[in-house]
Design an enzyme around this catalytic site. Sequence first.
Site, PDB file in Angstrom:
ATOM      1  N   ASP A  99      -8.298  -0.287   8.844  1.00 24.06           N
ATOM      2  CA  ASP A  99      -8.623   0.657   7.774  1.00 24.06           C
ATOM      3  C   ASP A  99      -9.799   1.538   8.169  1.00 24.06           C
ATOM      4  OD1 ASP A  99      -8.805   2.055   5.451  1.00 24.06           O
ATOM      5  OD2 ASP A  99      -9.372   0.363   4.182  1.00 24.06           O
ATOM      6  N   ASP A 296      -6.918   8.624   7.307  1.00 23.56           N
ATOM      7  CA  ASP A 296      -7.161   7.259   6.830  1.00 23.56           C
ATOM      8  C   ASP A 296      -5.997   6.349   7.183  1.00 23.56           C
ATOM      9  OD1 ASP A 296      -7.900   4.965   5.514  1.00 23.56           O
ATOM     10  OD2 ASP A 296      -7.773   5.798   3.496  1.00 23.56           O
TER      11      ASP A 296
END
Length: 442
Positions: A99, A296
């Site tokens: 992440d 992201d």
Amino acid sequence: MKSGKLGILVLLVLFSSSTCSAWFGSKHKSSSGRSSFRPDEASSSSSSSSSSSSPYILNRFRAGSSVVFPVHGNVYPVGFYNVTLNIGQPPRPYFLDIDTGSDLTWLQCDAPCSRCSQTPHPLYRPSNDLVPCRHALCASLHLSDNYDCEVPHQCDYEVQYADHYSSLGVLLHDVYTLNFTNGVQLKVRMALGCGYDQIFPDPSHHPLDGMLGLGRGKTSLTSQLNSQGLVRNVIGHCLSAQGGGYIFFGDVYDSFRLTWTPMSSRDYKHYSVAGAAELLFGGKKSGVGNLHAVFDTGSSYTYFNSYAYQVLISWLKKESGGKPLKEAHDDQTLPLCWRGRRPFRSIYEVRKYFKPIVLSFTSNGRSKAQFEMLPEAYLIVSNMGNVCLGILNGSEVGMGDLNLIGDISMLNKVMVFDNDKQLIGWAPADCDQVPKSRDVSI
């Protein structure tokens, strides 16, 4: 964090105007009512063994030292990518979700665990090397410096993700065993979260040991490695459309082969582009501009704001007219799917029906860095044999005008986030070949 996961990033809209990827409360008690963490009750990792790098070892490092990890998973149908990290003494393997939209690396933790999901490995047994409440790393996990320290010797955190998943725990130090590309293996003591209370709203949530936070904050592993002089503060990844790929910390790339654009100086947590983007369809202007984007890996799919999304849908529907494609309303895999004369087996069978989408970024009104999304970077083939659009309406999930570039649109590209130079770079790449030599460049 689940099949078709939504990035952690949305919380900058929902919780704070300071563009923080997640909010962390002050001291929270677990459901057992414990007010002070007791790692000695469960600890099997010793904190007495030194993991500091000796001067001899550090002298063997150069500016280009790096660490490379193979990646497993895919956008669909798995819905996530993970790496294996060896943590603790003795080292034990853990599968961590990747992440870049969050900073904190944490493991589901036997402290004991109040609420934990199924994990691929036994729960992490924490070390007794707690991070104090007033430590700089602890402060970086809070929205302001004015946070409570009910238990001064420990740092409590709570992280909430955009899909209502959350983890509550304490921050501690333990040993990571890392193999560098210059042939050196080091046991590096760094911070991680011991998550002893997790909430999983989705019952189909895939089994995970924890999260690998690779954002721009101080608790990010690359920031910690950089602070110890081991790598430059650079992370990158190369996700294969066939599944798998790799991530890297430090210098593993040839900067001259990449297209670069500046990072935003206003968003200090996320990999946001400084300049606004213009949307191009099939090489032609769409009339959509002033798009602000964030990269992201915490999101499987890409999200456009409502206006850009509606223009995209209109363009796609117009482009699909006269082609052997019909909307598949019975396929609920994603909001918009098409069926062909017969089921599709691969995205490469349908790419001839679709054109590239480009985000053209400007910087100070001068150069334009073009981020191209080929059809395989915005489409999937569902298990029903239909082709579905992997770009979604971000406004429907509370993202406002933000545009998020997720895993699907970064496939078959090497992505580099250079925190030292405040640059984001990309280039087409063969992500099936994991670099091994220290002199390799992508």
